[in-house]
Every structure is written in C-alpha cells, then in structure tokens.
Design an enzyme around this catalytic site. Structure first.
Site, short mmCIF file in Angstrom:
data_model
loop_
_atom_site.label_atom_id
_atom_site.label_comp_id
_atom_site.label_asym_id
_atom_site.label_seq_id
_atom_site.Cartn_x
_atom_site.Cartn_y
_atom_site.Cartn_z
N ASP A 40 6.14 4.60 5.19
CA ASP A 40 7.01 3.66 5.90
C ASP A 40 7.21 2.36 5.11
OD1 ASP A 40 4.22 3.32 6.52
OD2 ASP A 40 4.75 1.92 8.12
N HIS A 41 6.40 2.14 4.06
CA HIS A 41 6.52 0.93 3.26
C HIS A 41 7.21 1.17 1.91
CE1 HIS A 41 3.85 -1.79 5.69
NE2 HIS A 41 3.54 -0.61 6.19
N HIS A 90 0.85 -1.20 0.00
CA HIS A 90 0.00 0.00 0.00
C HIS A 90 0.88 1.25 0.00
CE1 HIS A 90 0.96 -0.52 4.25
NE2 HIS A 90 0.53 0.70 4.50
N HIS A 110 5.40 -5.83 11.76
CA HIS A 110 4.90 -4.46 11.93
C HIS A 110 4.72 -4.19 13.43
CE1 HIS A 110 2.54 -0.79 10.86
NE2 HIS A 110 3.29 -0.86 9.76
N ASP A 127 -0.51 -3.86 6.33
CA ASP A 127 -1.40 -3.17 7.26
C ASP A 127 -2.85 -3.45 6.89
OD1 ASP A 127 1.07 -2.20 7.88
OD2 ASP A 127 0.57 -0.09 7.65
N HIS A 182 -7.37 -0.97 4.69
CA HIS A 182 -6.50 -0.24 5.61
C HIS A 182 -6.73 1.25 5.41
CE1 HIS A 182 -3.20 1.14 8.01
NE2 HIS A 182 -2.53 1.60 6.96
#
Length: 301
Positions: free
Chosen positions: A65-66, A61, A269, A211, A140
C-alpha cells in the site's frame, strides 16, 4: 520552510475519499515524495503539484500500500520524457522489492527513467544549505522500516527596524549580510552582520513516521518537532488489534506528541472502520493541537 501536500491518507484499504499513502514535501527548491501508494500520480495532478522536478522518493517500508504507485508514476515520467534524476531512498528490503518490481516490468537492471537507489542506514543521508534529512529505524511487524526527520539549520534573521535606521536598501545586500559578510553602501558606510541581525533562532523540525507498532523508542527523534506526521490506524478500544497488526492507536500517537514537546500533530493512515470525528476526539484528549489529514490538504511550517 516546509510545504506538505497530503496526496494519500488511507490505511491499507483506500476509500472514495482517501487514497493510498503518499506525501509531497517541498523545501528549498527540492520536491520530495514520501511513499508512493497506488494512484499517487493522479493525486499529484489533482493537487496541482504535477510531475516536474521530483528529486527524491523516501520509502518508509516495503508494504504494497506504500509502494504500488511506483510503476504508474515511473511510466508517466517516461512518457513525459523526463530526464530529471530521481533518487529512491529506502531500507535494503524495500529497495530489493523495488528492484524486483522494475525487473518484472522493464527487465533486469532496467528502469524507465534516470534513477538511483540509495539504501538507508540510521543517520543523516541528505544535507543541503536549506535543510537536512536524517533517518531512523521504526518497528513495524517484520519490515525494514524507517522514519524521517527533516530540519532547517538555526539562523539569524534580518531586523527590519535596524535595516531601516541604517538605510540599507532591499536586494541581494540582505542575503550577503545573512551569510555573514560585511557590505559597503554607496555612500561608503560599512554595515556588518552584527549591526542588523537578530539572535540565533532554532530551525524548523518536521518528523514523518509511517506504520509503527510502538512509540517507546521514538521520543528521541520526535522531541521538539514543529510538526509530527504519524499513523493512527486504530482507536484505543482496539489496542489489542493494533498490536497484532503492528500499528498505533490515535491515543498512542497523541501521547507521544504530548510527552515529546511537539508543537503540532497530524494523524494519517486513517482506517475506514472509524468516523474521522471519533479518531480526532481520541487524539485531542491527549494532545489538543491534533488534526486529521485529508487527501489534498496542504500544510506549511
């Protein structure tokens, strides 16, 4: 067989022990990166995996942070003069963010390495002899999010005792038998696949979920997995906070595994607000075969 190297296992805020999210999967000669948080290139070096032959990048997504490790990784691949084609898979919103990131650094429509972007839709998007990958939508917050199912096909395996009794030599003959071809030995005897193969056995199933705010629509994708990798950002005592931020508790993740006939659960996570032992204890109460991922852990199924 799937070999997983956990390159980053933190939630949104990294810690001294946990890097931003990234997971390397190796299977059938392919090397697949799932998410690319900040610092992923250094984690590839620390793990010993290195940069060679990165074939695909699957993005769950479009949260920073990803994906913030993408510019650094691409820059390093450029400096290493890599000519390997990297295919990036993600939802349309995710790929749009990647395109804008690349444009800001290298110019409109430019990339520093051979690159192709492929938007995800629910269903199968990769199929090789050794394994296939399906994607499914995940809820999410307001993001365009996906989870992934990697699965090897059912196979019949060679029976060692039958090979020995028929004096079938080691080597490429075995592969031909597995692929369904009758072979002829040097003494003229014909050996058919049915003579040496065991019963059909189910393949291996690996499910990766980033997430997500709920599990009620995930069971159909997770069911029967040999391994489920999923987030556990909160504990049950903070379930209301988890809902507000669109995340799971460890108990929710473990309950999903328990009710979906999953063989093993790995939680990732991980938030620094809790002790690792506390997170694991909550998960184990619902699903005993749970463990917490740590950076640079390696797991094989």
């Amino acid at each position: 067989m799937f070999r997983l190297t956990f390159l980053g296992t933190s939630a949104s805020v990294p810690s001294a022990e946990r890097n931003h999210p990234a997971l390397l999967i190796e299977a059938g000669g392919h090397r697949i990166l799932v998410d690319c948080g900040e610092g992923t290139q250094r984690q590839l070096l620390r793990s010993g995996a290195g940069f060679r032959r990165l074939h695909r990048l699957l993005l769950t997504h479009p949260r920073f942070d990803h994906i913030l490790g993408i510019p650094g990784l691409f820059s390093t691949l450029r400096l290493r003069q890599s000519d390997d084609l990297l295919t990036v898979h993600g939802g349309s919103d995710t790929l749009d963010l990647v395109v804008r990131m690349l444009a800001g650094l290298w110019g409109e429509g430019q990339a520093p390495i051979p690159l192709t972007l492929e938007p995800l839709m629910p269903g199968r998007f990769f199929n090789a002899d050794e394994f296939m990958i399906d994607s499914f939508q995940v809820r999410h917050r307001d993001t365009d999010s996906y989870g992934f199912v990697l699965e090897t096909p059912p196979r019949r395996h060679l029976r060692a005792e039958r090979l020995a009794s028929l004096v079938v030599p080691d080597g490429p003959i075995g592969k031909e038998l597995v692929e369904g071809r009758t072979i002829t030995l040097v003494d003229g005897r014909a050996v058919a696949p049915e003579d040496v193969l065991g019963p059909l056995e189910a393949g291996k199933k690996l499910v990766i979920i980033g997430d997500t705010k709920a599990t009620d629509d995930l069971a159909e994708h997770v069911r029967g997995a040999d391994l489920l990798v999923i987030e556990a950002t909160f504990l049950e005592r903070d379930a209301a906070l988890a809902r507000d931020y669109g995340h799971l508790t460890a108990a929710q993740a473990a309950s999903l595994a328990a009710t979906s006939n999953v063989k093993q659960l790995i939680l990732t996570h991980i938030s620094g607000r809790y002790a690792d032992e506390e997170i694991l204890a909550e998960a184990v109460r619902a699903f005993p075969n749970s463990r917490l991922a740590a950076d640079l852990d390696v797991h094989t199924i």
